[in-house]
Design a protein around this motif. Structure first.
Motif, PDB file in Angstrom:
ATOM      1  N   ASP A  93     -69.057  45.863 -46.028  1.00  0.00           N
ATOM      2  CA  ASP A  93     -67.678  46.285 -46.266  1.00  0.00           C
ATOM      3  C   ASP A  93     -67.689  47.415 -47.293  1.00  0.00           C
ATOM      4  OD1 ASP A  93     -64.934  46.375 -46.305  1.00  0.00           O
ATOM      5  OD2 ASP A  93     -64.648  44.269 -46.857  1.00  0.00           O
ATOM      6  N   THR A  95     -66.302  48.896 -50.891  1.00  0.00           N
ATOM      7  CA  THR A  95     -65.907  48.175 -52.105  1.00  0.00           C
ATOM      8  C   THR A  95     -64.780  48.880 -52.852  1.00  0.00           C
ATOM      9  OG1 THR A  95     -67.731  49.296 -53.183  1.00  0.00           O
ATOM     10  CG2 THR A  95     -68.119  47.023 -52.482  1.00  0.00           C
ATOM     11  N   ASP A  97     -61.132  50.731 -53.785  1.00  0.00           N
ATOM     12  CA  ASP A  97     -59.707  50.495 -53.562  1.00  0.00           C
ATOM     13  C   ASP A  97     -59.190  51.644 -52.682  1.00  0.00           C
ATOM     14  OD1 ASP A  97     -57.001  50.124 -53.748  1.00  0.00           O
ATOM     15  OD2 ASP A  97     -56.868  50.580 -55.898  1.00  0.00           O
ATOM     16  N   SER A  99     -56.054  52.056 -51.662  1.00  0.00           N
ATOM     17  CA  SER A  99     -54.593  52.195 -51.739  1.00  0.00           C
ATOM     18  C   SER A  99     -54.130  53.607 -52.106  1.00  0.00           C
ATOM     19  CB  SER A  99     -54.009  51.157 -52.698  1.00  0.00           C
ATOM     20  OG  SER A  99     -54.436  51.425 -54.010  1.00  0.00           O
ATOM     21  N   LEU A 122     -57.777  44.398 -41.212  1.00  0.00           N
ATOM     22  CA  LEU A 122     -58.397  44.213 -42.521  1.00  0.00           C
ATOM     23  C   LEU A 122     -58.044  45.356 -43.478  1.00  0.00           C
ATOM     24  CD1 LEU A 122     -60.766  42.400 -43.889  1.00  0.00           C
ATOM     25  CD2 LEU A 122     -62.241  44.300 -43.255  1.00  0.00           C
ATOM     26  N   LEU A 123     -58.170  46.594 -42.982  1.00  0.00           N
ATOM     27  CA  LEU A 123     -57.923  47.749 -43.855  1.00  0.00           C
ATOM     28  C   LEU A 123     -56.431  47.945 -44.139  1.00  0.00           C
ATOM     29  CD1 LEU A 123     -60.575  50.365 -42.646  1.00  0.00           C
ATOM     30  CD2 LEU A 123     -60.713  48.788 -44.580  1.00  0.00           C
ATOM     31  N   LYS A 124     -55.578  47.662 -43.157  1.00  0.00           N
ATOM     32  CA  LYS A 124     -54.129  47.803 -43.387  1.00  0.00           C
ATOM     33  C   LYS A 124     -53.654  46.847 -44.477  1.00  0.00           C
ATOM     34  CE  LYS A 124     -51.983  49.968 -39.418  1.00  0.00           C
ATOM     35  NZ  LYS A 124     -51.421  49.735 -38.059  1.00  0.00           N
ATOM     36  N   ALA A 125     -54.275  45.658 -44.517  1.00  0.00           N
ATOM     37  CA  ALA A 125     -53.912  44.660 -45.525  1.00  0.00           C
ATOM     38  C   ALA A 125     -54.230  45.158 -46.936  1.00  0.00           C
ATOM     39  CB  ALA A 125     -54.632  43.345 -45.243  1.00  0.00           C
ATOM     40  N   ARG A 126     -55.046  46.201 -47.027  1.00  0.00           N
ATOM     41  CA  ARG A 126     -55.395  46.761 -48.346  1.00  0.00           C
ATOM     42  C   ARG A 126     -54.510  47.953 -48.720  1.00  0.00           C
ATOM     43  NH1 ARG A 126     -61.958  46.696 -47.438  1.00  0.00           N
ATOM     44  NH2 ARG A 126     -62.125  44.461 -47.033  1.00  0.00           N
ATOM     45  N   ASN A 127     -53.443  48.140 -47.946  1.00  0.00           N
ATOM     46  CA  ASN A 127     -52.419  49.153 -48.215  1.00  0.00           C
ATOM     47  C   ASN A 127     -52.870  50.595 -48.435  1.00  0.00           C
ATOM     48  OD1 ASN A 127     -50.209  47.298 -48.091  1.00  0.00           O
ATOM     49  ND2 ASN A 127     -50.992  46.470 -50.029  1.00  0.00           N
TER      50      ASN A 127
END
Ligand code: IMP
Ligand code: MG
Length: 184
Positions: A93, A95, A97, A99, A122-127
């Protein structure tokens, strides 16, 4: 088996070239221009899905002129054969941020759609600020999960293909073109 016979067998698996090196390079230029005009100078983060998209990433990142950073994620959905196992594993993955980034996912091929469906979720959930998917190849006939890329450079029929990053049993990734694999 002798060396000559092994090499012959290896070559015989390359059935026919379906997309030439030149056609790929033209498509990469188009992709670079599309990215440049879409992001219009805004910095982006390119995320390539390993291993298959490593060659695509290397070419696309050189074709864009907007400021760009690169990251790699590793997903595996295939065992060594030509059939999907249906299980997507994220084996590496990122590491950082995301956003503060406009993310562009670069994928080699969309087949059942499972891999990208999972990765996008997965990536959308990390805004991220935004997220788009650019794939070199698309095999829409094989779709199991409803997934549409933002850009597909080539739409191909339901054939197992190799080359330009795509493998069969880890071989053929270094071919400079895309070929149909001879499964016989
Ligand atoms: P999906 O999850 O079924 O959409 O599969 C996507 C992944 O399967 C890709 O990233 C490839 O690694 C692999 N894959 C799907 N079709 C092919 C193919 O024709 N040749 C080589 N790899 C493939
Ligand atoms: Mg693969």
């Amino acid at each position: 088996m002798g060396k000559e016979k092994k090499i012959q067998e290896f070559r015989d698996k390359i059935k026919r070239v379906i997309i030439t090196k030149e056609e790929i390079q033209k498509a990469i230029e188009r992709a670079g221009k599309e990215i440049d005009s879409y992001y219009d100078g805004t910095p982006i983060l390119l995320i390539s899905i390993l291993k298959g998209a490593f060659v695509f990433m290397a070419d696309v990142c050189k074709a864009v002129t907007v400021p760009c950073e690169v990251e790699f994620m590793c997903a595996s959905s295939y065992y060594s054969g030509t059939e999907s196992t249906g299980v997507v594993k994220i084996t590496k993955d990122i590491t950082r941020d995301i956003s503060k980034y406009h993310v562009v996912i670069l994928e080699d091929i969309i087949d059942t759609g499972r891999t990208l469906n999972d990765i996008v979720k997965l990536l959308k959930a990390r805004n991220p600020l935004s997220l788009r998917v650019i794939t070199l190849l698309d095999k829409p006939e094989r779709r199991i999960v409803d997934f549409k890329p933002d850009v597909a450079l080539f739409t191909i029929p339901d054939h197992f293909v190799i080359g330009y990053g795509l493998d069969c049993g880890e071989l053929y990734r270094n071919l400079p073109y895309i070929a149909e694999y001879n499964a016989e």
